[in-house]
Design a protein around this motif. Structure first.
Motif, PDB file in Angstrom:
ATOM      1  N   PRO A  35       0.986  -1.200  -0.071  1.00  0.00           N
ATOM      2  CA  PRO A  35      -0.025   0.062   0.056  1.00  0.00           C
ATOM      3  C   PRO A  35       0.860   1.302   0.103  1.00  0.00           C
ATOM      4  CG  PRO A  35       0.077  -0.991   2.159  1.00  0.00           C
ATOM      5  CD  PRO A  35       0.657  -2.101   1.323  1.00  0.00           C
ATOM      6  N   SER A  36       0.277   2.388  -0.684  1.00  0.00           N
ATOM      7  CA  SER A  36       0.953   3.599  -0.688  1.00  0.00           C
ATOM      8  C   SER A  36       0.933   4.422   0.904  1.00  0.00           C
ATOM      9  CB  SER A  36       0.556   4.467  -1.866  1.00  0.00           C
ATOM     10  OG  SER A  36       0.461   3.926  -2.966  1.00  0.00           O
ATOM     11  N   GLY A  37       1.767   4.930   0.922  1.00  0.00           N
ATOM     12  CA  GLY A  37       1.812   5.815   2.412  1.00  0.00           C
ATOM     13  C   GLY A  37       2.879   6.980   2.301  1.00  0.00           C
ATOM     14  N   SER A  38       2.881   7.789   3.159  1.00  0.00           N
ATOM     15  CA  SER A  38       3.871   8.834   3.131  1.00  0.00           C
ATOM     16  C   SER A  38       4.110   9.238   4.562  1.00  0.00           C
ATOM     17  CB  SER A  38       3.786  10.009   1.970  1.00  0.00           C
ATOM     18  OG  SER A  38       2.647  10.492   2.615  1.00  0.00           O
ATOM     19  N   TYR A  39       5.245   9.898   4.963  1.00  0.00           N
ATOM     20  CA  TYR A  39       5.744  10.631   6.019  1.00  0.00           C
ATOM     21  C   TYR A  39       5.374  12.435   5.761  1.00  0.00           C
ATOM     22  CZ  TYR A  39       7.586   6.892   8.554  1.00  0.00           C
ATOM     23  OH  TYR A  39       7.743   5.699   9.537  1.00  0.00           O
ATOM     24  N   THR A  40       5.256  13.050   6.454  1.00  0.00           N
ATOM     25  CA  THR A  40       5.437  14.419   6.324  1.00  0.00           C
ATOM     26  C   THR A  40       6.723  14.855   6.286  1.00  0.00           C
ATOM     27  OG1 THR A  40       3.439  14.891   7.517  1.00  0.00           O
ATOM     28  CG2 THR A  40       4.694  16.813   7.317  1.00  0.00           C
ATOM     29  N   GLU A  63      -2.960   8.142  -6.159  1.00  0.00           N
ATOM     30  CA  GLU A  63      -3.877   8.600  -7.213  1.00  0.00           C
ATOM     31  C   GLU A  63      -3.200   8.723  -8.366  1.00  0.00           C
ATOM     32  OE1 GLU A  63      -4.511  12.800  -5.990  1.00  0.00           O
ATOM     33  OE2 GLU A  63      -5.844  12.294  -4.212  1.00  0.00           O
ATOM     34  N   THR A  64      -1.929   8.331  -8.537  1.00  0.00           N
ATOM     35  CA  THR A  64      -1.028   8.126  -9.693  1.00  0.00           C
ATOM     36  C   THR A  64      -0.668   6.772  -9.979  1.00  0.00           C
ATOM     37  OG1 THR A  64       0.784   9.229  -8.856  1.00  0.00           O
ATOM     38  CG2 THR A  64      -0.797  10.622 -10.317  1.00  0.00           C
ATOM     39  N   PRO A  65      -1.396   5.752  -9.895  1.00  0.00           N
ATOM     40  CA  PRO A  65      -0.825   4.422  -9.996  1.00  0.00           C
ATOM     41  C   PRO A  65      -0.061   4.194 -11.426  1.00  0.00           C
ATOM     42  CG  PRO A  65      -3.254   4.345 -10.537  1.00  0.00           C
ATOM     43  CD  PRO A  65      -2.811   5.541 -10.011  1.00  0.00           C
ATOM     44  N   ILE A  66       0.876   3.375 -11.287  1.00  0.00           N
ATOM     45  CA  ILE A  66       1.830   3.007 -12.388  1.00  0.00           C
ATOM     46  C   ILE A  66       1.079   2.373 -13.602  1.00  0.00           C
ATOM     47  CG2 ILE A  66       3.899   2.040 -13.424  1.00  0.00           C
ATOM     48  CD1 ILE A  66       5.131   2.279 -10.528  1.00  0.00           C
ATOM     49  N   THR A  67       0.692   3.019 -14.608  1.00  0.00           N
ATOM     50  CA  THR A  67       0.178   2.472 -15.817  1.00  0.00           C
ATOM     51  C   THR A  67       1.293   1.689 -16.930  1.00  0.00           C
ATOM     52  OG1 THR A  67       0.440   4.480 -17.210  1.00  0.00           O
ATOM     53  CG2 THR A  67      -1.477   4.313 -15.656  1.00  0.00           C
ATOM     54  N   PHE A  68       0.608   1.101 -17.962  1.00  0.00           N
ATOM     55  CA  PHE A  68       1.417   0.630 -19.075  1.00  0.00           C
ATOM     56  C   PHE A  68       2.320   1.614 -19.573  1.00  0.00           C
ATOM     57  CE2 PHE A  68       1.940  -0.366 -23.609  1.00  0.00           C
ATOM     58  CZ  PHE A  68       2.591  -1.673 -23.559  1.00  0.00           C
ATOM     59  N   MET A  69       1.989   2.730 -19.897  1.00  0.00           N
ATOM     60  CA  MET A  69       2.647   3.565 -20.407  1.00  0.00           C
ATOM     61  C   MET A  69       3.747   4.491 -19.483  1.00  0.00           C
ATOM     62  SD  MET A  69       2.541   4.420 -23.455  1.00  0.00           S
ATOM     63  CE  MET A  69       3.410   5.778 -23.860  1.00  0.00           C
ATOM     64  N   ASN A  70       3.324   4.501 -18.082  1.00  0.00           N
ATOM     65  CA  ASN A  70       4.407   4.875 -17.143  1.00  0.00           C
ATOM     66  C   ASN A  70       5.593   4.136 -17.149  1.00  0.00           C
ATOM     67  OD1 ASN A  70       1.504   6.055 -14.825  1.00  0.00           O
ATOM     68  ND2 ASN A  70       2.755   7.139 -16.448  1.00  0.00           N
ATOM     69  N   TYR A  71       5.642   2.864 -17.243  1.00  0.00           N
ATOM     70  CA  TYR A  71       6.583   1.754 -17.433  1.00  0.00           C
ATOM     71  C   TYR A  71       7.620   2.426 -18.178  1.00  0.00           C
ATOM     72  CZ  TYR A  71       9.327  -2.203 -17.747  1.00  0.00           C
ATOM     73  OH  TYR A  71      10.551  -3.074 -17.875  1.00  0.00           O
ATOM     74  N   LEU A 337      10.145   5.006 -10.709  1.00  0.00           N
ATOM     75  CA  LEU A 337       8.806   4.253 -10.490  1.00  0.00           C
ATOM     76  C   LEU A 337       8.550   4.038  -9.092  1.00  0.00           C
ATOM     77  CD1 LEU A 337       9.439   1.549 -13.380  1.00  0.00           C
ATOM     78  CD2 LEU A 337       7.612   3.301 -13.187  1.00  0.00           C
ATOM     79  N   MET A 338       9.795   3.969  -8.109  1.00  0.00           N
ATOM     80  CA  MET A 338       9.691   3.759  -6.723  1.00  0.00           C
ATOM     81  C   MET A 338       8.859   4.932  -6.214  1.00  0.00           C
ATOM     82  SD  MET A 338      10.715   1.044  -5.108  1.00  0.00           S
ATOM     83  CE  MET A 338      11.186   1.536  -3.524  1.00  0.00           C
ATOM     84  N   ASN A 339       9.174   6.443  -6.682  1.00  0.00           N
ATOM     85  CA  ASN A 339       8.595   7.415  -6.297  1.00  0.00           C
ATOM     86  C   ASN A 339       6.992   7.704  -6.587  1.00  0.00           C
ATOM     87  OD1 ASN A 339      11.054   8.413  -5.075  1.00  0.00           O
ATOM     88  ND2 ASN A 339      11.903   9.478  -6.996  1.00  0.00           N
ATOM     89  N   GLN A 340       6.733   7.195  -7.870  1.00  0.00           N
ATOM     90  CA  GLN A 340       5.381   7.232  -8.302  1.00  0.00           C
ATOM     91  C   GLN A 340       4.578   6.217  -7.556  1.00  0.00           C
ATOM     92  OE1 GLN A 340       4.972   6.899 -12.513  1.00  0.00           O
ATOM     93  NE2 GLN A 340       2.859   6.555 -12.297  1.00  0.00           N
TER      94      GLN A 340
END
Length: 469
Positions: A35-40, A63-71, A337-340
């Motif tokens: 699951p996605s998550g983040s720290y402040t 809100e920006t899952p990795i898509t076919f084109m994103n790869y 990709l890790m950041n996305q």
């Protein structure tokens, strides 16, 4: 880059680009499992470093899952992010080629060979020590252009490609991991947790000595083995062909001339200026690239090369590292990709939960192994530090572990596998024309010894209360 070679067992490793593309695909798969998550994040006013705020982790909808084109778009973005490293590789390699094509390196090696006849390993020892020094100074990627030179030196001494690559890569790893004055790991980590910059250097010097001996012994045993029996070379076919060419007659070696000597002195001056600039003046890739451009102009004058011909030679030299530069871009694509995916913070949070209510020794083991494994995905030492160290700082206080020990643990976990995991080692190996499978056959015992010794040093540091706090 040389074509990947078969290891003696017959298995052929995929091309470096294929391995990195597979790593990118693995991140895509993980993005749908973790699951996605983040720290402040805030900017520390004292250090001007952006760090995470402990205790602020929250799961979030990506809100920006990795898509076919994103790869595939990540490949382009990785090239953009890695442009500074790639540009430095092209510039420095192109300029160094001016020295090579004019015989300066060959003449210098000829002098060394004459003075060390019958004591070839002493030259390996010398250049291994130089690469250790590069690592101590935190050269990192800035040392990559010298790796092909190390391979050439190994060839001249009658050793194989693996020995030359080991001299450069293991030496750099030893120096970088020791963290004596490494701004990128020790420096950033100590600033984040509030330690005096480069404090505790005495114990880190002991660590340097331990790693130095382990690397040198591993290199010596391999060199001695292949000299005794060339069929034991990891790149046997190439090595036997190399020995056959040498037995056909001595290669014409270049003689030292005033111009070649002056060119080598200018090159050495650039190395010294680069080291001083990185340590004292906070230089980065733009400044390093600039001094190599200056060196290129000086070499054109010293060797009396027509300016247009110098440009053609520069392009030939830069072309030799095209594959390595491309690999840098693909390695950066993994980070894109890790950041996305926004899963890095989730992984760090899971580690922090795992550490709660653990004893100091078990906690240090978990931290060391976590950083080592996390290095597979996130290569950047300073990048990991700004995520991990703010989390470790309060945990260290709760577990009564000195901050200096946490910095040491992070530093060792990050440094050792920088040239073992494919994310960064593939770039280094491409500079040496060596495939990943051959490298693993050579280095796994050395690196296992590094890891065991590193944790032993961490335990000693904890036992003596390594500080200042």
């Amino acid at each position: 880059m040389k074509a990947s070679r078969k290891a003696n067992g017959g298995f052929r490793m995929p091309h470096v680009f294929i391995i990195l593309l597979v790593m990118m695909l693995a991140v895509v798969i993980l993005s749908y499992l973790i699951p996605s998550g983040s720290y402040t994040r805030v900017v520390d006013e004292a250090t001007n470093i952006t760090v995470v705020v402990p205790g602020t982790f929250q799961y979030a909808e990506n809100e920006t899952p990795i898509t076919f084109m994103n790869y595939f778009e990540a490949v382009y973005q990785g090239f953009v992010n890695g442009a500074s490293i790639m540009a430095t590789l092209f510039i420095s390699s192109g300029v160094i080629y001016l020295l090579e094509v004019n015989g300066a390196f060959s003449a210098g090696i000829n002098i060394i060979l004459r003075k060390t006849k019958g004591r070839e390993f002493s030259v390996i020892f010398l250049f291994y020590s130089i690469f250790v020094l590069f690592g101590v100074l935190g050269f990192g990627e800035a040392a990559y252009p010298f790796y092909p030179l190390a391979v050439s030196i190994g060839f001249s001494l009658g050793y194989d490609r693996v020995a030359g690559a080991g001299m450069a890569i293991v030496g750099s790893t030893v120096g970088f991991t020791s963290g004596l004055i490494n701004v990128f790991t020790t420096g950033v980590s100590q600033q984040i947790v509030g330690l005096p910059l480069f404090s505790g250097i005495g114990f880190r010097t002991v660590g340097l000595a331990v790693f130095y001996v382990i690397g040198l012994v591993g290199l010596y045993r391999y060199c001695k083995k292949i000299k005794r029996d060339p069929s034991l070379s990891i790149v046997r076919e190439e090595y036997e062909a190399q020995n056959g060419q040498q037995s056909d007659g001595e290669a014409d070696m270049e003689e030292m001339t005033p111009a070649r000597g002056l060119g080598l002195l200018a090159f050495l001056a650039v190395i010294v200026v680069q080291g001083v600039g990185c340590i004292k003046l906070n230089w980065s890739f733009p400044q390093i690239g600039a001094i190599y451009v200056i060196l290129g102009v000086l070499l054109t004058v010293i060797f009396r090369i027509n300016p247009s011909e110098a440009c053609n030679l520069f392009c030939q030299g830069a072309l030799r590292v095209f594959a390595a530069a491309f690999a840098v871009g693909l390695a950066q694509s993994v980070v894109v990709l890790m950041n996305q995916a926004r899963i890095m913070d989730t992984i760090v949070h899971a580690m922090s939960v795992l550490l709660e209510n653990k004893g100091a020794i078990l906690a240090l083991l978990i931290i060391f192994l976590f950083v080592t494994l996390f290095n597979f995905l996130v290569v950047s030492g300073s990048g990991k530090a700004v995520i991990i160290m703010p989390i470790l700082q309060p945990l260290g206080e709760l577990l009564n572990i000195n901050q200096q020990i946490l910095v040491l643990t992070y530093q060792y976990g990050d440094g050792i596998t920088n040239s073992f995991w494919p994310g960064s080692s593939l770039v280094q190996l491409s500079m040496c024309g060596l495939d990943y499978g051959s490298w693993l056959k050579f280095c796994w015992k050395i690196y296992l010894s590094f890891i065991v010794s590193a944790f032993a040093l961490i335990m000693v540091a904890n036992a003596i209360g390594y500080g200042p706090f």
